[in-house]
Design an enzyme around this catalytic site. Sequence first.
Site, mmCIF file in Angstrom:
data_model
loop_
_atom_site.group_PDB
_atom_site.id
_atom_site.type_symbol
_atom_site.label_atom_id
_atom_site.label_comp_id
_atom_site.label_asym_id
_atom_site.label_seq_id
_atom_site.Cartn_x
_atom_site.Cartn_y
_atom_site.Cartn_z
ATOM 1 N N PHE A 1 21.264 -28.379 25.138
ATOM 2 C CA PHE A 1 20.995 -29.086 26.392
ATOM 3 C C PHE A 1 20.245 -30.396 26.148
ATOM 4 C CE2 PHE A 1 21.433 -24.688 28.107
ATOM 5 C CZ PHE A 1 22.509 -24.943 28.944
ATOM 6 N N CYS B 1 39.540 -23.606 16.344
ATOM 7 C CA CYS B 1 38.751 -22.378 16.358
ATOM 8 C C CYS B 1 38.908 -21.662 15.035
ATOM 9 C CB CYS B 1 39.211 -21.463 17.492
ATOM 10 S SG CYS B 1 38.401 -19.858 17.479
ATOM 11 N N ARG C 1 15.128 -34.640 28.313
ATOM 12 C CA ARG C 1 14.902 -33.204 28.104
ATOM 13 C C ARG C 1 15.731 -32.692 26.932
ATOM 14 N NH1 ARG C 1 18.253 -29.332 32.112
ATOM 15 N NH2 ARG C 1 17.942 -28.007 30.290
#
Length: 264
Positions: free
Chosen positions: A252, A115, A257
């Site tokens: 996504f 991070c 898709r």
Amino acid sequence: MQLIKKKCVLYQKNNNYFSFNPIGEEKLDSLAIEMPVALVYNGISHSVMMCTPQDLEEFAIGFSLTEGIINDPKQIYGIDIEETCNGIEVQIELSTRQFVALKEHRRNLVGRTGCGICGVEQLQQVQRQYAKTESTFTLDPSLIDNCLAQLEQHQLLAKETGATHAAAFFTPQGELLALREDVGRHVALDKLLGWYATHQRPQGFVFVSSRASYEMVQKCLACGIEMLVAISAPTALAVEMAEQHHFTLFGFARKGRITKYTGN
């Protein structure tokens, strides 16, 4: 060594819905290695990341670029990898000018799995400004299924362990050029960007097996990438940063898709 074998016992439900029984005898399972890797610039330790110990030279270059320590891989004069009793030290020899700049803006990152906010000294360091990207190609959504198949096929460490993320680079036509793996998604991306910066920066896009955080977008912007595709969702800040810099962001990405959040 990227993985180790450890004994384990598999438990599975038997005919009784409420109980689990061990299936067979002990077996060997593959575990991804996660160990501390210290990035040391001109003899001074700058950060410690938890990494999978492979492709560490590319990681050093990618991290140095995305953290703004260097602007060009040529500003690194040498990289030596040294094993210690506690982990690995990556000794990086910086040009004098870049090392002076690093000392002026130094921060300590004791990373969890990469991070980039850990240890920043000022809020202004969280969001940096980069040049707006120029769109040089448009992604054909019909290529995504093939990209996903290639991504899965070439994640060798993930197949063995189920514990690593991947960052891959594809041409606009969907040809896989490179893939890097690590237990940390940010580290996997830094490794890939280290490859990208040392291979004449080919045209194409980055595909990651994770969500798209603001820092994933920021790392791509720092290296001149114009497009990021993520298997999972982007964060609101990632979309905002992408919009500000005319960066193309997809999320996504699944079979059949994909969702486009920003870009032409």
